[in-house]
Design a protein around this motif. Structure first.
Motif, short mmCIF file in Angstrom:
data_model
loop_
_atom_site.label_atom_id
_atom_site.label_comp_id
_atom_site.label_asym_id
_atom_site.label_seq_id
_atom_site.Cartn_x
_atom_site.Cartn_y
_atom_site.Cartn_z
N ASN A 173 22.46 0.07 42.27
CA ASN A 173 21.61 0.92 43.40
C ASN A 173 20.45 1.41 43.02
O ASN A 173 20.09 2.45 42.98
CB ASN A 173 22.60 2.47 43.10
CG ASN A 173 22.72 3.16 44.55
OD1 ASN A 173 22.01 2.64 45.42
ND2 ASN A 173 23.49 4.17 44.70
N ILE A 174 19.74 0.43 42.91
CA ILE A 174 18.17 0.71 42.79
C ILE A 174 17.43 -0.02 43.92
O ILE A 174 17.72 -1.11 44.39
CB ILE A 174 17.79 -0.15 41.48
CG1 ILE A 174 18.22 0.76 40.38
CG2 ILE A 174 16.12 -0.18 41.38
CD1 ILE A 174 17.82 -0.10 38.85
N LEU A 175 16.69 0.96 44.60
CA LEU A 175 15.79 0.21 45.69
C LEU A 175 14.57 -0.14 45.10
O LEU A 175 13.84 0.44 44.22
CB LEU A 175 15.35 1.31 46.72
CG LEU A 175 14.69 0.78 47.75
CD1 LEU A 175 15.29 -0.09 48.82
CD2 LEU A 175 14.20 1.94 48.72
N ALA A 176 14.42 -1.69 45.32
CA ALA A 176 13.06 -2.27 44.78
C ALA A 176 12.21 -2.70 45.88
O ALA A 176 12.48 -3.21 46.90
CB ALA A 176 13.59 -3.48 44.05
N GLU A 177 10.97 -2.28 45.60
CA GLU A 177 10.00 -2.67 46.77
C GLU A 177 8.73 -3.22 46.10
O GLU A 177 8.37 -2.75 44.86
CB GLU A 177 9.38 -1.22 47.51
CG GLU A 177 10.59 -0.56 48.23
CD GLU A 177 9.99 1.02 48.72
OE1 GLU A 177 9.46 0.94 49.90
OE2 GLU A 177 10.15 1.77 47.83
N PRO B 39 14.46 -4.19 37.62
CA PRO B 39 15.01 -2.92 37.21
C PRO B 39 16.57 -2.93 36.90
O PRO B 39 17.03 -3.66 37.91
CB PRO B 39 14.58 -2.09 38.10
CG PRO B 39 14.68 -2.97 39.40
CD PRO B 39 14.20 -4.48 38.90
N ALA B 40 17.00 -2.19 35.97
CA ALA B 40 18.53 -2.22 35.85
C ALA B 40 18.89 -1.01 35.32
O ALA B 40 18.17 -0.17 34.97
CB ALA B 40 18.92 -3.53 34.90
N ASN B 41 20.28 -0.82 35.18
CA ASN B 41 20.89 0.17 34.54
C ASN B 41 22.58 -0.16 34.13
O ASN B 41 22.93 -1.36 34.48
CB ASN B 41 21.05 1.74 35.23
CG ASN B 41 21.43 1.28 36.70
OD1 ASN B 41 22.16 0.64 36.85
ND2 ASN B 41 20.69 1.94 37.91
N GLY B 42 23.04 0.87 33.41
CA GLY B 42 24.42 0.55 32.72
C GLY B 42 24.12 -0.39 31.53
O GLY B 42 23.24 -0.32 30.98
N LYS B 43 25.15 -1.31 31.39
CA LYS B 43 25.10 -2.32 30.36
C LYS B 43 23.96 -3.01 30.20
O LYS B 43 23.51 -3.51 31.19
CB LYS B 43 26.37 -3.20 30.22
CG LYS B 43 26.43 -3.73 29.10
CD LYS B 43 27.65 -4.78 29.11
CE LYS B 43 27.86 -5.75 27.87
NZ LYS B 43 28.74 -6.66 27.77
N GLN B 44 23.39 -3.20 29.09
CA GLN B 44 22.08 -4.02 28.89
C GLN B 44 22.49 -5.37 28.80
O GLN B 44 23.38 -5.67 27.87
CB GLN B 44 21.54 -3.64 27.61
CG GLN B 44 20.22 -2.69 27.95
CD GLN B 44 19.60 -2.35 26.67
OE1 GLN B 44 19.37 -0.95 26.30
NE2 GLN B 44 19.40 -3.05 25.80
N HIS B 45 21.85 -6.28 29.56
CA HIS B 45 22.12 -7.71 29.55
C HIS B 45 20.49 -8.21 29.02
O HIS B 45 19.54 -7.87 29.80
CB HIS B 45 22.42 -8.27 30.77
CG HIS B 45 23.88 -7.90 31.10
ND1 HIS B 45 24.93 -8.52 30.33
CD2 HIS B 45 24.57 -6.85 31.86
CE1 HIS B 45 26.12 -8.12 30.69
NE2 HIS B 45 26.02 -7.09 31.77
N ILE B 46 20.80 -9.15 28.51
CA ILE B 46 19.49 -10.01 27.94
C ILE B 46 19.53 -11.37 28.45
O ILE B 46 18.70 -12.31 28.32
CB ILE B 46 19.10 -9.89 26.35
CG1 ILE B 46 17.79 -10.12 26.14
CG2 ILE B 46 20.08 -10.60 25.40
CD1 ILE B 46 16.51 -9.27 26.63
N GLN B 47 20.77 -11.86 29.01
CA GLN B 47 20.97 -13.12 29.60
C GLN B 47 21.20 -13.01 31.17
O GLN B 47 21.76 -12.12 31.49
CB GLN B 47 22.13 -13.88 28.98
CG GLN B 47 21.84 -14.32 27.45
CD GLN B 47 20.71 -15.25 27.05
OE1 GLN B 47 20.23 -15.87 27.88
NE2 GLN B 47 20.46 -15.41 25.69
N GLN B 48 20.52 -14.05 31.58
CA GLN B 48 20.75 -13.82 33.26
C GLN B 48 22.41 -14.05 33.61
O GLN B 48 22.97 -14.82 32.98
CB GLN B 48 19.95 -14.80 34.10
CG GLN B 48 20.31 -16.18 33.73
CD GLN B 48 19.06 -17.12 34.39
OE1 GLN B 48 18.02 -17.18 34.03
NE2 GLN B 48 19.76 -17.97 35.58
#
Lengths: 751, 751
Positions: free
Chosen positions: B150-154, B107-116
């Motif tokens: 700032n994403i909480l991943a469970e 899960p992400a936000n802000g600028k989109q990245h397609i490469q790690q």
């Protein structure tokens, strides 16, 4: 009343069914399977049944040092070869790219070889010399004497099972070779597997890469005699101690007792060895070669009997061979239980629709599929259903589907005409219509290969596509006519309006200065310098052709094309010029062949061209051209096809043309008149009716249609419709040696 | 009477079932999943259930520039990493070769990245920094704050389904990244596929090569929120216009609405996306993360509760973590409907036996499988059944089976001890016994890797096998004891006599001059020069070890080994010397670790060594050694494992050893006494009974067994048997700080 009518009809159907009909006559006798096996015909020679998955026949040595670098062994066989390496269970017929030739088996004796013999050194590996006089082939049956071994090999098959019978006249160290590493053409094994299940059963698989990027064939071999010894190899290294061998090049030598003829049943499956065994158990549960052979022959007779074609023996042979070759593809691609492999690499089951593969659509959308809409209701539905499943799995309709792989061979979106035609003709399951339309639209709305320009109703600039852009664009426009027809038929008005614009996009490429379709720059300028005869492969804006050959490729809107030229007169002049040009081609693809002027009977983009004359009011000129093409380029000899049979399209063209009709636009249900070559053809329809085409004044020189009647009434149109055929009845052509230039001259009567 | 007895027993079983038992206590609180996550432990950190196919956890950046070239990221995670690239659904735990880490989602936000993101440049690609204080993990549950987003991943999971919950605290351009091209370690994608099924469902597959040569993972992703936009990519190139994307490096960006926590259920299947969807529908049909998380915890409690282990908190944590890690492999390898993929690349269905993979047998035959024969009747049967299916498919029993691939990792025939033990202990279906024996014998009668010499009762010459020949030979001899035991048990006398000779073949390598097992030339001469300490990887006659470490590798015939040395005295002297040698190793594999002298707790060939003392009458010395190994090399910290956990074998060793018993010979049903670390352990048996091990005078320094009683009676033997355990009852160890050198000194009482 309705109910009673239906009952009556049903009885009628059962009486006149092709199966009963076929019992009276042996149509297989008129087939010469060698036609198209020499030169560039590339037809499969061996034992199969109509649309069977198994095509069991010899694989020979691809003579890669010949002028065409082995191209003429695309099917695995060429008439000029005088040796056999073994018998393989899958082949392509008439293609210009080679693959398949899977699961090689060879009966042998004497010294054991685990590597195949090199050309002309048959004693240095497995394989045997053969002589043509000791080879024979007929529908569903192949026989050859392997001279080096003095073994008579006979082959027959069912849909999914190959049946081998080997009579050993020499019994010194008798054995069978199984070579999963055997490959021809572009193919290369990636992983192969053999497992000894018991003393007379072996199963395995062969995975390979090649034209089909990731092809998987599972199989099961059952023998009528126990294996006395089984030795596995990987390439030349013995695999010891295990009943299973896995590797890139797995082979086996099976010692057998040849006292009685050795018989093998080999089941194929796209899915599993278990299914391969089930296919054997279901299709050929018995050990009786003659019965299997007779059943294969019966199946051929059933389909060949669908058209009772009367003509001189030579023409009849050419016709029935073409008809036979029209049933070599698509091929069954599922097991008796309905399992098949999706293009998304998953096993599916469909018991309702037979699944198919080997969709050579750029070729077959033109005549083979229309032929099937007349003769094969169920099959045509299943072809569509198979294509829709492929759409669901790969996100677009197939282009050239081969054993669960999209090869993306050739140009355009050639599934769309087939699906659109099926929607218009009602040859599709009700519950698949919406999916079919979705598939057409989604596929047409792609972005690749210039489609993004088409979406925006623009031309494809040559800066974006440095070669073949005109070929892509013209084929897109044909497919877009299909999308238009389907949208209109289904009441999708907005879509219909949009696709109407798209199928007219061909106009953008018409260079008035040159009188040809010409590639265009981003800024709209046409390509210069321009040579309408230049046909260098992958170096011009066409695909296997030159500007002259592609200038006619608007079957979907011939009247629009005529307008581009400024009217009938100019159009006809250009057509005449086309036919009158020198036959010479510089540096061209061998696909462009069968020349009459620059008209190329040997390649698909021209197949409708003779019939264009009728649209401009000179049907008689088309009759002359089609007659010439039929008689010059279809002959009763191994080199009797002037180019690749292309999975049956070349043959299906002949089936139609020899009966005097052809679906020039394969999506409008019209069959344009040409020049019948026969006395009479009775077409058995799936609805139980019969459509007769009779020819009055049949004669060698009577190539022109003087007049026609349909069901006893004068028929001034130079075409009939699909419904005319489906209704049954009688079309009579009255022929003459001199053209009746008035026939179809009036605009009212043109297609 | 029998019937009544059975009924009574059934009631008893149901009352005392571990599931009920577990309700009383929360054993998961004692697990510290970080143990073994730093250094070379290589354990998986994330959310799974016992033996679950899904191991859902973070994948990090393999630090290939570190001393061990990224080796410490074999599981995808190392405690020292401070970033996460995404969450993947499969992992290996404790292996020395890396693979899996399939189907990355972030899960992400802000600028989109397609490469790690590259290491230390998290803003240049997808991925986020994390802090240890914002990460927590417990059985079946993993939680982390992705700080850059700032994403909480469970995360939690069921057997075949991973359940993600993402709470977006930052909501700028919220999206999910799916990256099928993501790989770690040796793995490389070969073909990947995504298909948008509807606005909240995506399916696909990821095929890859690597340690598993041809691995196929099918999956389905269901989201609780609709995808607002779906963009497919192949590597960095947008795939436009289709709902399906296929290529080597397929990825997707899914725009989502993060108003409510975004939840994803991701089902895996070895067979099809359809099955992956069915797995979701069956295992987690609801949208309720807490319920899923609690169920996962319950499943862990059910298995952890099978041993109620009482000790100080620290030891308890080490014990329950080791016990937890004993259930990380083998992993489930079939769908809820019973479908699985065979090593012969075919889909099978088995509803009777759960199919498994991740058989790290060279490791786990020693203690993990014996532990499961005590605790897990059904699972042990299913492990055997899975191995027999692999035998049928690949022609030999598995060596190291990974997702339908035989990796042939490590030496010997390590499935045989497991299967032989199962036959002897009756943990195999009646109808599989003959097949099991066939599999043992066929596998033992192979030809590869020196087996052809063993078949002929000869030594494997170093001319044939230039390194590791002694390791292969000693492991073969262990497997041959299994074949011998099975043959004897099944009354196959001739075979038993033959395999008895084979399991004695270790004797041939005993170099009396050196007092070690030494590689031999074809002519019989021992290898010279000879350095018993030389441990260079793949450069000596051993495998991950030196002559000192391999000299004890005869667990199947310890008394025979003692004889080779000339008797107890010499044997014990040599053992003492082994423990007293300097710990130094030159140029050795990092697998050789956890040193006590030259004894290496960190690698499997030494795991039984402490227990060998008991065979020579000095159980007390073994107690001291095992105590030292347990307390020095198993600690409650991330670096708390001294070497690779090896799919749980290192942990299973601890589970046994901490209870004071160990199956030194995993095929004779004896559990040798060591030095219990606990006050009490109650083992719930599948037959409903309980076996209690109590420790009198439990205390830090009371490491010696002074005496033992079994069911109230004095127990002079320094071992108990499998039947002693199965009968239920009570074993009491009475401990002391000083050794009772008489305990087990008498030959009668030794194992």
């Amino acid at each position: 009343m309705r109910t009673i009518f239906k009952t009556v009809l049903a009885v009628f159907v059962s009486i006149s069914s092709s199966s009963l009909f076929a019992q009276h006559k042996d149509f297989t006798q008129f087939v010469n399977p060698y036609i198209g096996s020499a030169g560039h015909g590339h037809v499969f020679v061996g034992a199969n049944v109509p649309n069977g998955a198994v095509q069991l026949g010899p694989s020979q040595i691809s003579q890669t040092w010949d002028k065409f670098n082995g191209w003429d062994w695309c099917s695995g066989y060429n008439y000029k070869s005088e040796e056999i390496l073994g018998f393989t269970h899958t082949h392509l017929s008439g293609t210009g790219i080679g693959d398949l030739n899977d699961i090689l088996i060879l009966p042998a004796n004497g010294k054991q070889h685990i590597q195949q013999a090199p050309f002309n050194k048959m004693n240095e590996g497995y394989g045997s010399k053969i002589s043509k006089q000791n080879e024979s082939v007929s529908p569903g049956y192949y026989k050859v004497l392997l001279e080096d071994y003095n073994i008579l090999a006979e082959l027959t098959s069912s849909e999914r099972v190959g049946y081998h019978k080997y009579t050993f006249n020499k019994k010194d160290n008798p054995h069978l070779v199984i070579d999963l590493s055997f490959k021809m053409n572009w193919d290369k094994p990636t992983e192969t597997y053999l497992k000894l299940v018991n003393d007379s059963t072996i199963v395995g698989y062969r995975f390979s890469t090649g034209w089909a990027n990731d092809q998987k064939v599972y199989f099961a071999i059952k023998s009528n005699t126990k294996f006395k010894k089984v030795d596995f190899y990987n390439d030349s290294t013995a695999v010891l101690g295990y009943h299973v061998a896995k590797g890139q090049n797995i082979k086996a030598i099976l010692a057998i007792d040849p006292t009685n003829p050795v018989e093998l049943k080999v089941g194929l499956s796209p899915v599993s060895t278990k299914n391969a065994l089930e296919n054997i158990a279901t299709e050929i549960p018995y050990w009786d070669f003659e019965t299997a052979k007779n059943k294969a022959k019966e199946k051929w007779n059933d389909v060949l009997g669908k058209i009772d074609f009367k003509a001189d023996d030579n023409t009849k042979t050419i016709f029935y061979t073409a008809f036979y070759h029209s049933y070599f593809a698509p091929t069954i691609f599922s097991d008796v239980n309905g399992d098949y492999m999706g293009t998304d690499k998953q096993v599916y089951n469909d018991k309702q629709h037979q699944n198919y593969t080997v969709f050579s659509l750029w070729d077959t959308y033109r005549a083979l599929h229309p032929l099937m809409t007349i003769l094969e209701d169920k099959k045509s539905k299943d072809f569509v259903s198979s294509m829709l499943k492929i759409y669901q799995q790969q996100g677009k309709l197939p282009v050239w589907h081969l054993w669960a792989n999209e090869t993306n061979t050739m140009v355009g979106l050639p599934a769309i005409p087939v699906i659109a035609d099926a929607i218009l003709k009602g040859i599709i399951d009700e519950n698949e219509i919406e999916l079919a339309y979705e598939a057409i639209k989604s596929t047409a709305m792609g972005h690749d290969n210039g489609l993004k320009y088409v979406r925006d109703l623009k031309h494809i600039p040559i800066e974006h596509m440095d070669h073949e852009s005109v070929a892509w664009a013209l084929e897109y426009a044909i497919a877009d006519f299909g999308a238009y027809q389907a949208a209109k038929f289904l009441g999708k008005t907005t879509d219909a309006e949009y696709f109407e614009k798209r199928y007219k996009l061909y106009e953008q490429y018409f260079d008035q200065e040159m009188g040809h379709f010409v590639g265009r720059h981003e800024n709209g300028n046409f390509r210069r310098p321009f040579d309408p005869l230049m046909a260098k492969h992958r170096a011009n804006d066409y695909c296997e052709g030159n500007a002259w050959q592609y200038t006619w490729l608007v079957p979907q809107d011939v009247h629009g094309l005529i307008s581009l030229f400024g009217g009938d007169k100019q159009f006809l002049k250009k057509l005449d010029e086309f036919i009158a040009l020198p036959e010479h081609l510089d540096d061209a693809s061998p696909d462009i062949s069968g020349m009459i002027g620059q008209y190329a009977q040997g390649n698909e983009p021209n197949h409708h061209v003779p019939y264009l004359y009728a649209y401009a009011g000179e049907q008689w000129k088309g009759a002359a051209l089609v007659h010439k093409a039929m008689t010059k380029y279809y002959t009763n000899e191994p080199a009797g096809l002037c180019g690749n049979d292309d999975a049956g399209q070349m043959s299906a063209w002949y089936v139609f043309s020899s009966m005097g009709i052809y679906p020039a636009n394969p999506m409008d249900g019209k069959y344009i008149f040409g020049s019948p070559l026969m006395e009479e053809a009775s077409i058995q329809l799936p609805n139980g009716k019969t459509f007769h085409i009779k020819v009055k004044n049949y004669g060698k020189n009577n190539i022109y249609v003087n007049k026609a009647t349909l069901n006893g009434k004068n028929h001034s149109n130079t075409y009939i419709t699909h419904n005319d055929i489906l209704n049954g009845g009688e079309l009579i052509f009255e022929m003459s040696a001199k053209p009746n230039k008035k026939f179809g001259a009036n605009k009212t009567f043109r297609p």
